[in-house]
Design an enzyme around this catalytic site. Structure first.
Site, short mmCIF file in Angstrom:
data_model
loop_
_atom_site.label_atom_id
_atom_site.label_comp_id
_atom_site.label_asym_id
_atom_site.label_seq_id
_atom_site.Cartn_x
_atom_site.Cartn_y
_atom_site.Cartn_z
N SER A 91 0.83 -1.20 0.00
CA SER A 91 0.00 0.00 0.00
C SER A 91 0.87 1.26 0.00
O SER A 91 1.61 1.49 -0.95
CB SER A 91 -0.97 -0.06 1.19
OG SER A 91 -1.97 0.94 1.10
N ASP A 114 -10.38 -4.53 -4.79
CA ASP A 114 -9.79 -3.50 -3.93
C ASP A 114 -10.67 -2.25 -3.96
O ASP A 114 -10.79 -1.60 -5.01
CB ASP A 114 -8.38 -3.17 -4.43
CG ASP A 114 -7.59 -2.33 -3.45
OD1 ASP A 114 -8.21 -1.58 -2.68
OD2 ASP A 114 -6.35 -2.41 -3.47
N HIS A 124 -8.12 -5.01 -0.52
CA HIS A 124 -6.89 -4.24 -0.34
C HIS A 124 -5.89 -4.94 0.58
O HIS A 124 -4.70 -4.69 0.51
CB HIS A 124 -7.22 -2.85 0.22
CG HIS A 124 -6.06 -1.91 0.19
ND1 HIS A 124 -5.51 -1.43 -0.99
CD2 HIS A 124 -5.31 -1.37 1.19
CE1 HIS A 124 -4.49 -0.64 -0.71
NE2 HIS A 124 -4.34 -0.58 0.60
#
Length: 208
Positions: free
Chosen positions: A104, A154, A185
């Site tokens: 991320s 996601d 995610h």
């Protein structure tokens, strides 16, 4: 632990894997990805810094203006700071160029690091990344191996974002494998398995 410019954890390595530069997501810290690093590259040295930016008390590697909107001036500043940290750590711990493993926000700063400071890392595994720089500088990433792992469900990433980043890196010369896994995610076992296979392929000696 040696004092360097970033709060960090370091675990010495053994075996054929390159060191891993572990870069956590928003709200993580220098311990978050150590178990993943141990799982995907057994015996690798692990270098795991903490992001130096706080957002509502949560560590990040750079500022953002809103969800999915990055402060690109800060991205450039923090990528430079991270490059300096990697250089310090390589000297302090006697390391070759590491392979970045980012999740991320950590994947985003890893991508920025490659585009802004080629040669800092020797490869990358980018899990749920976005494009960190809409107009990246011309970079020479000739032959640098990169795995991009997007999540099909996601809710955070705009559609096609992983593919756009993969194209940016390919344009710079990187050897990019982009996979979309049936996940959201968060990190999954599928990500770990894909990262493990990819890193094992880098550790394998090539034929003369």
């Amino acid at each position: 632990m040696i004092e360097l410019s970033h709060i960090h954890r370091f675990q010495a390595g053994r075996g054929s894997h390159a060191p891993l530069l572990l870069l956590h997501g928003t709200g993580g810290d220098e311990t978050d990805l150590l178990p993943l690093g141990e799982m995907v590259a057994p015996g690798a040295a692990l270098l795991s810094p903490r992001g130096r930016v706080l957002e509502n008390g949560m560590p990040r590697f750079f500022r953002r203006l809103a969800e999915g909107v990055f402060d690109e001036a800060d991205v450039r500043l923090r990528a430079g700071e991270l490059q300096a940290f990697v250089a310090e750590a390589r000297e302090a711990y006697g390391l070759p160029a590491p392979v970045a493993l980012g999740f991320s926000n950590g994947a985003n700063i890893a991508a920025a690091l490659m585009l802004l400071h080629p040669g800092t890392v020797s490869g990358a595994v980018l899990i749920r990344p976005m494009v960190p720089l809409r107009e990246p500088p011309t970079a020479d990433l000739a032959g640098v191996p990169v795995l991009v792992l997007s999540g099909a469900m996601d809710p955070i990433m705009p559609a096609g974002e992983g593919e756009r980043l993969a194209r940016q890196l390919e344009t710079a010369g990187a050897r990019v494998l982009h996979r979309t896994v049936p996940a959201g995610h968060g990190l999954t076992q599928m990500d770990a398995a894909a990262a493990r296979d990819f890193l094992a392929s880098l550790a394998r000696p090539t034929a003369a």
